[in-house]
Design a protein around this motif. Structure first.
Motif: not given
Length: 211
Positions: A196-201, A173-179
């Motif tokens: 931002p992808d390295r996170r704990v939710e 569930e990465t969000k920044m890869t393509e950017t």
């Protein structure tokens, strides 16, 4: 047709009309004695509605105080969900799964928020997430380890263990890869871009019983 026959037919027609009106009134107000001229329920000297032997409480009239009260509708309990994202940079060292000293300042407010639910707490899900750097297998294991570390912290600080679930999401569930890839950055800057992808939710679910 002689006068006598006309009178007989007229009387018969009148009787049929009376019977028709009476049947309609009975159908509209079954179980009650109805005044055929007004279609109103006949009442005794005490103002009470007269009932017939066919009276059924299920067809009771509100005007006579006989209507069956409708059962109150069941109100479903209110379920609330709150999701909190925590930076892995604050909680852990790079590629590490043990908590840094400053993690306490980030996790304690979350513990307090969970405890506010008290007995109404339904559950807490701790999700570990990584960026795309490294192999899928490595990232999956790292995300699971970090999620379990946060779960252990919650349990050690008073959250029931059976209410907390740890889940590793790896890099799914990465969000920044393509950017970040599009920027063609150096490794150091790429790592910062992917933070931002390295996170704990943490998702907290509570329920408030209906009043």
């Amino acid at each position: 047709m002689n006068t006598m026959n006309k009178l007989k037919l007229s009387g018969l027609a009148g009787a049929l009309l009376v019977a028709l009106f009476s049947a309609q009134a009975h159908a509209a107000k079954p179980g009650y004695v109805v005044d055929q001229s007004t279609d109103a329920v006949t009442r005794n000297s005490y103002g009470e509605c007269w009932k017939t032997t066919y009276f059924d409480k299920a067809n009771g009239l509100a005007e006579c105080g006989d209507a069956v009260a409708a059962a109150p509708k069941a109100v479903a309990p209110t379920v609330s969900k709150e999701r909190i994202a925590l930076s892995a940079k604050v909680l852990f060292g790079f590629n590490k799964a043990n908590l840094r000293p400053q993690a306490k300042a980030e996790l304690d407010p979350v513990v307090a928020k969970i405890k506010q639910h008290g007995a109404n707490l339904q559950g807490v899900v701790v999700e570990g997430h990584t960026d795309y750097l490294g192999s899928d297998k490595y990232n999956q294991k790292l995300s699971e380890s970090r999620a379990n570390t946060v779960k252990s912290y919650f349990v050690a600080n008073g959250i029931p263990a059976d209410k907390v679930t740890a889940v590793g999401k790896g890099e799914t569930e990465t969000k920044m890869t393509e950017t970040c890839k599009a920027k063609k950055l150096s490794y150091a800057k790429l790592k910062d871009c992917l933070e931002p992808d390295r996170r704990v939710e943490v998702e907290i679910t509570g329920v408030q019983a209906a009043k």
